[in-house]
Motif scaffolding. Structure first.
Motif, PDB file in Angstrom:
ATOM      1  N   GLU A 265       0.846  -1.210   0.000  1.00 29.29           N
ATOM      2  CA  GLU A 265       0.000   0.000   0.000  1.00 29.29           C
ATOM      3  C   GLU A 265       0.876   1.253   0.000  1.00 29.29           C
ATOM      4  O   GLU A 265       0.578   2.233  -0.689  1.00 29.29           O
ATOM      5  N   SER A 291      -5.826  -2.189   0.586  1.00 30.67           N
ATOM      6  CA  SER A 291      -5.850  -3.532   0.019  1.00 30.67           C
ATOM      7  C   SER A 291      -6.755  -4.437   0.836  1.00 30.67           C
ATOM      8  O   SER A 291      -6.822  -4.330   2.070  1.00 30.67           O
ATOM      9  N   LEU A 307       0.082  -5.904  -0.328  1.00 38.32           N
ATOM     10  CA  LEU A 307      -0.800  -6.202  -1.470  1.00 38.32           C
ATOM     11  C   LEU A 307      -0.664  -7.691  -1.770  1.00 38.32           C
ATOM     12  O   LEU A 307       0.465  -8.192  -1.852  1.00 38.32           O
ATOM     13  N   VAL A 313      -7.491  -3.922  -4.592  1.00 39.28           N
ATOM     14  CA  VAL A 313      -6.942  -2.765  -3.879  1.00 39.28           C
ATOM     15  C   VAL A 313      -7.744  -1.536  -4.287  1.00 39.28           C
ATOM     16  O   VAL A 313      -7.935  -1.275  -5.480  1.00 39.28           O
TER      17      VAL A 313
END
Ligand code: GLY
Ligand code: MN
Ligand code: MN
Length: 503
Positions: A265, A291, A307, A313
């Motif tokens: 992220e 995410s 992720l 996401v």
């Protein structure tokens, strides 16, 4: 020890008399060539005229605000108050402590205010012009000095840029003290505490009764002034959306790296920020890079999660261009480029809700009808999936219903412009209950959020959160989608991602 030395912080080495004599010498003179006029300067006079017409005979004070300390002796990057930017055309980090003053002009300068006829306002931009190199500011002032923060504008240069008459900030107290016995005054009071205190003192000693509500009303007017964007503003909004598209593409193309490196992220946030700073002034608000289940936290700005291949996401990110207009776009993307059937089911429902909202975003409709159109589609899907415990109509009952809000608690739209939530002080009758008119710029951003802990949601849908957000201009015909370069339909998203990921 000299007096001045006693004031020096413990890290600063005192300047010798020899240095003070030496430092101003042998510098190339400042260029006499004036900086280019700001593109916004052709539009700001009309905005100031509207403010002038609303408050005849009153002094109007609009501060930019000052630098804010981040910690100890480091400041946040400066951003002027939005009303100041709107009325002066100054963007980027200009201009800390500057103040725009609209002073009323009377055709008859006689002492009797009854006889004086209002003749509009004269605008003056007060700011701290650069000091000559002979001034200690040049080398010793870490906040304003040329050696520390670079060359700042002279009065003439600022006038050339803004088209506004300019005056030194040092002249401001005297200017604000003039004629206080015969004219009222208003200030944007939330921006510059010291100036607000001064204005309050000046108005308290004024024979005219002072009511701070006049300032609140002034801010409301300045906020409503931005409800309809002019051609320049719409152009800037398009540039902001175009830069945002570049940023989204770079982020999505880098998903494999984000997965591999961990804290993906943050990687997404950083890649977008790079493009925001490169193409524009900054991000327009804290990016949300959420995410998996984080997408169900509406303002997830911590962005410290991984992720994962197979997850969605949610990316809510916008570039603010140098004029300070910002985009505000959300895409919810499959990390590996392909939606699972469960993800697609939720995604398609949100897309249908957004399409209904965009369709409703027409001149003549009320602002809340956009939300009504979107939320009905959300409620219908929740009902069809057996999640909503009541009928669609019961849930949509504004007084006794609202059950659907468990899965979308936020509104569908807000105005967008210099502020990401633009025109926020506008009255309800001009905002939520107001009529949409050509030139307004709003977002349409429904979502469905199924928290992993929500036992009312079928297990296969838990942990899925989707929002799709686009930036729309209301026209006299079809809504104009400024952010349409980014695909919305699930198939188009997958095709776009396949291109970016080379898969
Ligand atoms: N990014 C903030 C919002 O969508 O309103
Ligand atoms: Mn938004
Ligand atoms: Mn957003």
């Amino acid at each position: 020890m000299k007096q001045q030395d006693q004031k020096l912080p413990n890290r600063q080495v005192p300047f010798s008399d020899a240095f003070v004599a030496f430092i101003p010498e042998d510098w190339q003179p400042y260029s006499e060539e004036m900086p280019a006029r700001l593109p916004a300067a052709d539009h700001t006079a009309a905005r100031r005229d509207a403010v002038s017409a609303a408050y005849p005979g009153e002094r109007l004070v609009i501060p930019a605000g000052g630098l804010k300390v981040r910690s100890n002796d480091t400041d946040y990057r400066f951003r002027p108050h939005s009303a100041f930017a709107h009325l002066t055309g100054l963007g980027t980090d200009r201009e800390p402590d500057a103040v725009l003053v609209l002073d009323p002009v009377f055709t008859d300068d006689a002492d009797d205010p009854e006889k004086a006829e209002d003749a509009g306002h004269v605008a003056t931009l007060y700011f701290k012009p650069r000091a000559p190199r002979t001034d200690p500011e040049f080398y010793a002032d870490a906040r304003y000095g040329e050696m520390w923060v670079g060359k700042r504008e002279s009065l003439a240069e600022m006038e050339a840029m803004t088209g506004l008459p300019c005056a030194p900030l040092a002249d401001l107290p005297a200017a604000l003290s003039a004629n206080t016995d015969r004219i009222g005054a208003r200030i944007v009071r939330t921006t510059d505490d010291r100036l607000t205190t001064l204005m309050d003192e000046l108005r308290r000693t004024n024979e005219v009764e002072f009511d701070p509500c006049v300032d609140e009303e002034f801010e409301v007017m300045l906020s409503e002034l931005r409800l309809i964007k002019d051609a320049y503003e719409l152009e800037q909004m398009q540039l902001a959306c175009d830069a945002t598209t570049v940023g989204f593409e770079a982020v999505a193309a880098d998903f494999p790296t984000a997965v591999r490196k961990g804290r993906g992220e943050r990687w997404c946030e950083g890649v977008f920020a790079l493009h925001a700073r490169h193409l524009g002034n900054d991000v327009g608000y804290g990016s949300i890079c959420a995410s998996g289940d984080h997408a169900n936290t509406l303002h997830w700005v911590r962005n410290d999660g991984d992720l994962h291949d197979g997850d969605l996401v949610l990316l809510d990110m916008g570039v603010e261009v140098d004029s300070l207009y910002t985009a505000d776009v959300t895409r919810t993307l499959p990390v590996n480029g392909r939606f699972t059937p469960a993800q697609r089911k939720v995604y398609d429902a949100v897309l249908a809700a957004q399409t209904a909202g965009i369709e409703a975003a027409r001149a003549g409709a009320t602002f809340h009808e956009v939300h009504d159109a979107s939320i009905r589609v959300v409620a219908e899907h929740l009902h069809a999936w057996g999640i909503l415990p009541v009928s669609v109509e019961e849930s949509l009952d504004p007084v006794n219903g609202g059950q659907h809000r468990r899965w979308m608690v936020h509104g569908t739209s807000h105005h967008l412009g210099i502020d990401v939530h633009d025109c926020a002080q506008a009255r309800k009758e001009f905002y939520r209950d107001g009529t949409l008119r050509a030139g307004m710029c709003i977002t349409v951003e429904p979502g469905i959020y199924f928290k992993s802990t929500d036992l009312l949601v079928p297990e296969e849908l838990r942990g899925i959160g989707v929002r799709i957000e686009d930036d729309i201009v209301i026209t006299d015909g079809e809504p104009l989608i400024l952010s349409k370069a980014l695909p919305r339909e699930a198939d188009a998203v997958e095709a776009w991602m396949a291109g970016l990921l080379g898969s």
